[in-house]
Design a protein around this motif. Structure first.
Motif, PDB file in Angstrom:
ATOM      1  N   VAL A  78       0.850  -1.182   0.000  1.00 16.97           N
ATOM      2  CA  VAL A  78       0.000   0.000   0.000  1.00 16.97           C
ATOM      3  C   VAL A  78       0.889   1.235   0.000  1.00 16.97           C
ATOM      4  O   VAL A  78       1.903   1.281   0.703  1.00 16.97           O
ATOM      5  N   SER A  79       0.526   2.235  -0.786  1.00 17.09           N
ATOM      6  CA  SER A  79       1.288   3.480  -0.846  1.00 17.09           C
ATOM      7  C   SER A  79       0.423   4.625  -0.350  1.00 17.09           C
ATOM      8  O   SER A  79      -0.682   4.826  -0.845  1.00 17.09           O
ATOM      9  N   LEU A  80       0.943   5.361   0.627  1.00 16.70           N
ATOM     10  CA  LEU A  80       0.249   6.518   1.180  1.00 16.70           C
ATOM     11  C   LEU A  80       1.087   7.750   0.910  1.00 16.70           C
ATOM     12  O   LEU A  80       2.317   7.700   0.980  1.00 16.70           O
ATOM     13  N   ASN A  81       0.417   8.855   0.609  1.00 18.80           N
ATOM     14  CA  ASN A  81       1.117  10.110   0.371  1.00 18.80           C
ATOM     15  C   ASN A  81       0.436  11.195   1.198  1.00 18.80           C
ATOM     16  O   ASN A  81      -0.785  11.287   1.211  1.00 18.80           O
ATOM     17  N   ILE A  82       1.237  11.986   1.890  1.00 17.05           N
ATOM     18  CA  ILE A  82       0.711  13.090   2.680  1.00 17.05           C
ATOM     19  C   ILE A  82       0.884  14.356   1.861  1.00 17.05           C
ATOM     20  O   ILE A  82       2.001  14.667   1.441  1.00 17.05           O
ATOM     21  N   GLU A  83      -0.214  15.046   1.615  1.00 19.27           N
ATOM     22  CA  GLU A  83      -0.168  16.290   0.848  1.00 19.27           C
ATOM     23  C   GLU A  83      -0.496  17.461   1.763  1.00 19.27           C
ATOM     24  O   GLU A  83      -1.272  17.317   2.710  1.00 19.27           O
ATOM     25  N   GLY A  84       0.094  18.593   1.480  1.00 15.22           N
ATOM     26  CA  GLY A  84      -0.166  19.795   2.252  1.00 15.22           C
ATOM     27  C   GLY A  84       0.948  20.793   2.048  1.00 15.22           C
ATOM     28  O   GLY A  84       1.826  20.609   1.202  1.00 15.22           O
ATOM     29  N   GLU A  85       0.933  21.848   2.847  1.00 22.00           N
ATOM     30  CA  GLU A  85       1.955  22.880   2.758  1.00 22.00           C
ATOM     31  C   GLU A  85       2.883  22.789   3.953  1.00 22.00           C
ATOM     32  O   GLU A  85       2.482  22.373   5.039  1.00 22.00           O
ATOM     33  N   ASP A  86       4.129  23.190   3.752  1.00 20.98           N
ATOM     34  CA  ASP A  86       5.132  23.215   4.813  1.00 20.98           C
ATOM     35  C   ASP A  86       5.268  21.872   5.523  1.00 20.98           C
ATOM     36  O   ASP A  86       5.232  21.797   6.755  1.00 20.98           O
ATOM     37  N   LEU A  87       5.429  20.803   4.754  1.00 23.01           N
ATOM     38  CA  LEU A  87       5.554  19.473   5.336  1.00 23.01           C
ATOM     39  C   LEU A  87       7.003  18.989   5.384  1.00 23.01           C
ATOM     40  O   LEU A  87       7.260  17.815   5.614  1.00 23.01           O
ATOM     41  N   GLY A  88       7.931  19.901   5.173  1.00 19.20           N
ATOM     42  CA  GLY A  88       9.351  19.552   5.229  1.00 19.20           C
ATOM     43  C   GLY A  88       9.735  18.913   6.548  1.00 19.20           C
ATOM     44  O   GLY A  88      10.630  18.075   6.603  1.00 19.20           O
ATOM     45  N   ILE A  89       9.047  19.280   7.617  1.00 18.50           N
ATOM     46  CA  ILE A  89       9.341  18.711   8.928  1.00 18.50           C
ATOM     47  C   ILE A  89       9.098  17.199   8.933  1.00 18.50           C
ATOM     48  O   ILE A  89       9.742  16.461   9.666  1.00 18.50           O
ATOM     49  N   LEU A  90       8.179  16.730   8.104  1.00 18.97           N
ATOM     50  CA  LEU A  90       7.915  15.296   8.012  1.00 18.97           C
ATOM     51  C   LEU A  90       8.959  14.565   7.179  1.00 18.97           C
ATOM     52  O   LEU A  90       9.110  13.355   7.297  1.00 18.97           O
ATOM     53  N   ILE A  91       9.653  15.282   6.323  1.00 22.42           N
ATOM     54  CA  ILE A  91      10.693  14.671   5.491  1.00 22.42           C
ATOM     55  C   ILE A  91      12.007  14.629   6.249  1.00 22.42           C
ATOM     56  O   ILE A  91      12.661  13.601   6.312  1.00 22.42           O
ATOM     57  N   GLY A  92      12.384  15.740   6.859  1.00 23.99           N
ATOM     58  CA  GLY A  92      13.630  15.788   7.620  1.00 23.99           C
ATOM     59  C   GLY A  92      14.845  15.830   6.719  1.00 23.99           C
ATOM     60  O   GLY A  92      14.748  15.790   5.486  1.00 23.99           O
ATOM     61  N   ARG A  93      15.992  15.881   7.332  1.00 24.74           N
ATOM     62  CA  ARG A  93      17.240  15.930   6.582  1.00 24.74           C
ATOM     63  C   ARG A  93      17.463  14.611   5.858  1.00 24.74           C
ATOM     64  O   ARG A  93      17.462  13.542   6.471  1.00 24.74           O
ATOM     65  N   ARG A  94      17.627  14.701   4.555  1.00 27.24           N
ATOM     66  CA  ARG A  94      17.849  13.547   3.684  1.00 27.24           C
ATOM     67  C   ARG A  94      16.777  12.465   3.837  1.00 27.24           C
ATOM     68  O   ARG A  94      17.049  11.276   3.698  1.00 27.24           O
ATOM     69  N   GLY A  95      15.565  12.881   4.184  1.00 32.53           N
ATOM     70  CA  GLY A  95      14.454  11.941   4.272  1.00 32.53           C
ATOM     71  C   GLY A  95      14.447  11.071   5.508  1.00 32.53           C
ATOM     72  O   GLY A  95      13.683  10.105   5.606  1.00 32.53           O
ATOM     73  N   ARG A  96      15.278  11.417   6.465  1.00 29.81           N
ATOM     74  CA  ARG A  96      15.413  10.577   7.655  1.00 29.81           C
ATOM     75  C   ARG A  96      14.139  10.544   8.508  1.00 29.81           C
ATOM     76  O   ARG A  96      13.737   9.493   8.996  1.00 29.81           O
ATOM     77  N   THR A  97      13.500  11.686   8.699  1.00 27.28           N
ATOM     78  CA  THR A  97      12.269  11.731   9.485  1.00 27.28           C
ATOM     79  C   THR A  97      11.171  10.942   8.789  1.00 27.28           C
ATOM     80  O   THR A  97      10.421  10.196   9.425  1.00 27.28           O
ATOM     81  N   LEU A  98      11.093  11.067   7.478  1.00 24.43           N
ATOM     82  CA  LEU A  98      10.101  10.323   6.698  1.00 24.43           C
ATOM     83  C   LEU A  98      10.323   8.823   6.851  1.00 24.43           C
ATOM     84  O   LEU A  98       9.371   8.051   7.015  1.00 24.43           O
ATOM     85  N   SER A  99      11.558   8.396   6.812  1.00 22.88           N
ATOM     86  CA  SER A  99      11.881   6.985   6.987  1.00 22.88           C
ATOM     87  C   SER A  99      11.425   6.489   8.363  1.00 22.88           C
ATOM     88  O   SER A  99      10.850   5.394   8.486  1.00 22.88           O
ATOM     89  N   CYS A 100      11.664   7.289   9.387  1.00 24.62           N
ATOM     90  CA  CYS A 100      11.233   6.925  10.742  1.00 24.62           C
ATOM     91  C   CYS A 100       9.715   6.899  10.848  1.00 24.62           C
ATOM     92  O   CYS A 100       9.143   5.997  11.473  1.00 24.62           O
ATOM     93  N   LEU A 101       9.048   7.874  10.232  1.00 23.54           N
ATOM     94  CA  LEU A 101       7.590   7.916  10.239  1.00 23.54           C
ATOM     95  C   LEU A 101       7.026   6.666   9.578  1.00 23.54           C
ATOM     96  O   LEU A 101       6.095   6.032  10.099  1.00 23.54           O
ATOM     97  N   GLN A 102       7.581   6.287   8.448  1.00 19.74           N
ATOM     98  CA  GLN A 102       7.131   5.079   7.751  1.00 19.74           C
ATOM     99  C   GLN A 102       7.309   3.854   8.636  1.00 19.74           C
ATOM    100  O   GLN A 102       6.426   3.000   8.727  1.00 19.74           O
ATOM    101  N   HIS A 103       8.440   3.768   9.323  1.00 17.43           N
ATOM    102  CA  HIS A 103       8.714   2.628  10.200  1.00 17.43           C
ATOM    103  C   HIS A 103       7.699   2.565  11.344  1.00 17.43           C
ATOM    104  O   HIS A 103       7.163   1.493  11.660  1.00 17.43           O
ATOM    105  N   ILE A 104       7.397   3.711  11.936  1.00 14.18           N
ATOM    106  CA  ILE A 104       6.425   3.756  13.036  1.00 14.18           C
ATOM    107  C   ILE A 104       5.048   3.328  12.545  1.00 14.18           C
ATOM    108  O   ILE A 104       4.359   2.532  13.199  1.00 14.18           O
ATOM    109  N   VAL A 105       4.644   3.838  11.382  1.00 13.21           N
ATOM    110  CA  VAL A 105       3.333   3.472  10.830  1.00 13.21           C
ATOM    111  C   VAL A 105       3.294   1.969  10.558  1.00 13.21           C
ATOM    112  O   VAL A 105       2.314   1.288  10.891  1.00 13.21           O
TER     113      VAL A 105
END
Length: 165
Positions: A50-77
């Protein structure tokens, strides 16, 4: 989501992909709400993975440096969904198409660097990257006629080397 919240179990649906998509969307929306981040969760695919995408404005905080935060978010989910469904099922979480853009960028970089290796007759070592990004580079050059790739280093310092065949 109501039955999940009241009974802790997932109601039966028509397919496993629908279950995963529904539960993962609910988990992701709850995490966004709890963190105070405003974004809309879209399901790109109800098939596994399953592929989920979060859309919105100013979501850089969810991506983090080099996608690290996004990777952690995916792992938690993934962990929460696996706990609720009692099965480990693959799913991908992206933010505003970041992973797709990063994948395209790495693919172009790999091809450009392969050409440099061929012309200069000298190996090139990329910066350290996570396993999923190294895999993109390896796959991009897997069938290249002039170069081969391999990874060197340990842990977070692991990087791809592109060299002549």
């Amino acid at each position: 989501m109501e039955e999940l919240e009241t009974t802790g179990r997932v109601p039966a649906l028509t397919s496993a992909g629908d279950d995963v998509a529904r539960v993962a969307t609910g988990v992701l929306e709850a995490l966004l709400r709890l963190t105070g981040v405003t974004g809309a969760v879209e399901t790109s695919s109800n098939e596994i993975p399953v592929s989920l995408n979060i859309e919105g404005e100013d979501l850089g905080i969810l991506i983090g440096r080099r996608g690290r935060t996004l990777s952690c978010l995916q792992h938690i989910v993934r962990l929460i969904v696996a706990g609720q469904l009692k099965a480990w099922l693959p799913l991908n979480v992206d933010v505003c198409g970041y992973k797709k853009r990063r994948c395209d960028s790495l693919h172009r970089l790999a091809l450009r660097l392969a050409e440099q290796v061929r012309l200069r007759q000298r190996a090139i070592t990329l910066e350290p990257m996570p396993a999923d990004e190294r895999r993109i580079v390896h796959l991009a050059l897997a069938n290249h006629p002039d170069v081969v790739t391999h990874s060197i280093g340990e842990g977070e310092d692991r990087k791809v080397v592109i060299l002549l065949k």
